[in-house]
Scaffold this motif. Structure first.
Motif, short mmCIF file in Angstrom:
data_model
loop_
_atom_site.label_atom_id
_atom_site.label_comp_id
_atom_site.label_asym_id
_atom_site.label_seq_id
_atom_site.Cartn_x
_atom_site.Cartn_y
_atom_site.Cartn_z
N LYS A 127 -17.16 -8.79 -5.18
CA LYS A 127 -15.95 -8.04 -5.50
C LYS A 127 -16.02 -6.59 -5.04
N VAL A 128 -16.98 -6.28 -4.20
CA VAL A 128 -17.12 -4.90 -3.71
C VAL A 128 -15.92 -4.54 -2.85
N GLU A 129 -15.36 -3.37 -3.12
CA GLU A 129 -14.22 -2.87 -2.36
C GLU A 129 -14.48 -1.44 -1.93
N ILE A 130 -13.64 -1.00 -1.02
CA ILE A 130 -13.61 0.41 -0.65
C ILE A 130 -12.29 0.98 -1.13
N SER A 131 -12.37 2.05 -1.89
CA SER A 131 -11.17 2.71 -2.40
C SER A 131 -10.82 3.87 -1.48
N VAL A 132 -9.61 3.83 -0.95
CA VAL A 132 -9.11 4.91 -0.08
C VAL A 132 -8.07 5.68 -0.87
N ALA B 277 -4.83 -3.81 -0.30
CA ALA B 277 -3.84 -3.80 -1.38
C ALA B 277 -3.51 -2.35 -1.73
N PHE B 278 -2.21 -2.06 -1.85
CA PHE B 278 -1.78 -0.71 -2.20
C PHE B 278 -1.63 -0.59 -3.71
N GLU B 279 -2.16 0.47 -4.28
CA GLU B 279 -2.07 0.72 -5.72
C GLU B 279 -1.32 2.03 -5.94
N ASN B 280 -0.12 1.93 -6.52
CA ASN B 280 0.65 3.14 -6.78
C ASN B 280 0.18 3.82 -8.06
N GLN B 281 0.84 4.90 -8.42
CA GLN B 281 0.40 5.68 -9.58
C GLN B 281 0.56 4.90 -10.89
N ALA B 282 1.61 4.11 -11.01
CA ALA B 282 1.83 3.34 -12.24
C ALA B 282 0.73 2.29 -12.41
N ALA B 283 0.40 1.58 -11.33
CA ALA B 283 -0.66 0.58 -11.41
C ALA B 283 -2.01 1.25 -11.68
N ALA B 284 -2.26 2.39 -11.06
CA ALA B 284 -3.52 3.10 -11.29
C ALA B 284 -3.63 3.56 -12.74
N TYR B 285 -2.52 4.01 -13.32
CA TYR B 285 -2.54 4.45 -14.73
C TYR B 285 -2.76 3.26 -15.67
N ALA B 286 -2.18 2.12 -15.34
CA ALA B 286 -2.38 0.92 -16.17
C ALA B 286 -3.85 0.49 -16.13
N ASN B 287 -4.45 0.53 -14.95
CA ASN B 287 -5.87 0.20 -14.85
C ASN B 287 -6.73 1.21 -15.59
N PHE B 288 -6.34 2.47 -15.53
CA PHE B 288 -7.08 3.52 -16.24
C PHE B 288 -7.02 3.30 -17.76
N LYS B 289 -5.85 2.94 -18.28
CA LYS B 289 -5.71 2.68 -19.71
C LYS B 289 -6.54 1.48 -20.14
N VAL C 114 -4.15 12.10 -20.00
CA VAL C 114 -3.85 11.82 -18.61
C VAL C 114 -2.44 11.25 -18.50
N ARG C 115 -1.71 11.73 -17.52
CA ARG C 115 -0.35 11.26 -17.29
C ARG C 115 -0.31 10.38 -16.04
N VAL C 116 0.79 9.68 -15.89
CA VAL C 116 0.95 8.83 -14.71
C VAL C 116 0.91 9.68 -13.44
N GLU C 117 1.48 10.87 -13.50
CA GLU C 117 1.53 11.74 -12.32
C GLU C 117 0.16 12.23 -11.90
N ASP C 118 -0.81 12.16 -12.82
CA ASP C 118 -2.16 12.63 -12.49
C ASP C 118 -2.98 11.61 -11.71
N MET C 119 -2.53 10.37 -11.70
CA MET C 119 -3.28 9.31 -11.03
C MET C 119 -2.98 9.30 -9.54
N PRO C 120 -4.01 9.15 -8.71
CA PRO C 120 -3.77 9.12 -7.26
C PRO C 120 -3.39 7.73 -6.77
N GLU C 121 -2.59 7.69 -5.75
CA GLU C 121 -2.34 6.43 -5.07
C GLU C 121 -3.54 6.08 -4.19
N SER C 122 -3.71 4.79 -3.95
CA SER C 122 -4.89 4.40 -3.18
C SER C 122 -4.68 3.03 -2.55
N PHE C 123 -5.56 2.75 -1.60
CA PHE C 123 -5.66 1.43 -1.00
C PHE C 123 -6.98 0.81 -1.46
N ARG C 124 -6.92 -0.47 -1.87
CA ARG C 124 -8.13 -1.22 -2.21
C ARG C 124 -8.44 -2.13 -1.04
#
Length: 301
Positions: A55-60, A99-111, A124-134
């Motif tokens: 399950k190793v990934e690279i987070s961009v 896979a693209f992860e937007n701020q809402a998905a990143a915040y859900a994973n963080f919670k 932490v707010r939703v706006e504080d989470m960065p968008e990323s590619f998995r």
């Protein structure tokens, strides 16, 4: 060969050297338990490596409005840059999926990850989470070309390889396994020496009986067998105590650690049974060899 005579000699030997026999049992139990723990750690590390490496990934991570990374230069990534980057990542050799992860998905994973820390989640707010590619790789070991291709590109704040993060944890487990095996080997050697001393004392105390047996033509095996069986009994009893300690270790350490870490790659009871069987066999073999070698050296038959 009369079995009742052999067993009576074994009982006499155990009774005469009760303190030394108890010391042998304890040493074998501790040594085999430490060896078993080392083997269980080895099994657990192997299971976790197979599970997590798959399950190793690279987070961009992409640049946001408040991203402090120098590569972003205070500019947030644009939708056009995001689309372009996704296409470029898919075109890199060795990339299996993106896979693209937007701020809402990143915040859900963080919670979900920090559910036990409500203060941190509220801070932490939703706006504080960065968008990323998995980025999923076909070969997790071949990650360098992907990182080199993405590092420094416009719109990317940083590239993190998850393997580097979990490798430190596995290195710590490997060190723990190494030290556990070293301690186990030392204790096994101590058990072998202690068994040898016990057999030598037992043979010396019964030198008159063994001398008479030699005079009447008793074979070497007939004279040696009671001493060897004493070692076998001590090894079996020590192995049973070691098995109990390994079961307790599995329930109260390995299972609790798996619950705390949240790893589904938990050590199974089949692996524990294999370790227990192996340690009991090793304990008995060491006792037999130590008894036999000591008799060959100190008991002239």
């Amino acid at each position: 060969m009369r079995a009742n005579f052999i067993f009576s000699e074994v009982w006499i030997g155990l009774r005469r050297n009760l303190t030394m026999t108890i010391a042998v049992v304890i040493t074998v139990a501790v040594g085999m338990a430490m060896l078993g723990v080392g083997l269980m750690i080895n099994y657990q590390v192997g299971l976790m490596k197979n599970f997590w490496y798959d399950k190793v990934e690279i987070s961009v991570f992409l640049c946001g409005e408040n991203t402090p990374m120098p590569s972003c230069k205070g500019k947030a990534v644009t939708p056009e840059q995001t689309t372009t980057l996704q296409g470029e990542i898919k075109g890199i050799p060795g990339v299996q999926d993106v896979a693209f992860e937007n701020q809402a998905a990143a915040y859900a994973n963080f919670k979900a990850a920090f559910n036990g820390n409500p203060v941190l989640v509220q801070a932490v707010r939703v706006e504080d989470m960065p968008e990323s590619f998995r980025v999923k790789l076909a070969d997790p070991d071949n990650y360098q070309p992907v990182i080199q291709a993405l590092s420094g590109k416009p719109g990317i704040s940083q590239v993190i390889n998850h393997k580097d993060l979990i490798s430190r944890f596995f290195e710590m487990l490997d060190m723990l396994r190494f030290f556990a095996l070293v301690v186990a080997v030392v204790l096994v050697l101590a058990a072998a020496l202690l068994i040898g001393n016990t057999v030598r004392l037992s043979a010396y105390n019964r030198r008159r009986e063994t001398g008479i047996m030699r005079l009447v033509g008793a074979s070497n095996l007939y004279i040696q067998l009671p001493f060897v069986m004493e070692g076998v009994i001590a090894g079996l009893v020590g192995g049973v105590f070691a098995a109990i300690m390994l079961i307790v270790t599995k329930v109260f350490i390995f299972e609790k650690l798996a619950e705390y870490v949240g790893s589904p790659a938990a050590l199974g009871w089949d692996s524990v049974a294999s370790v227990i069987s192996l340690t009991m066999v090793i304990g008995v073999v060491i006792c037999v060899l130590a008894s036999f070698v000591t008799l060959r050296r100190y008991l002239r038959v």
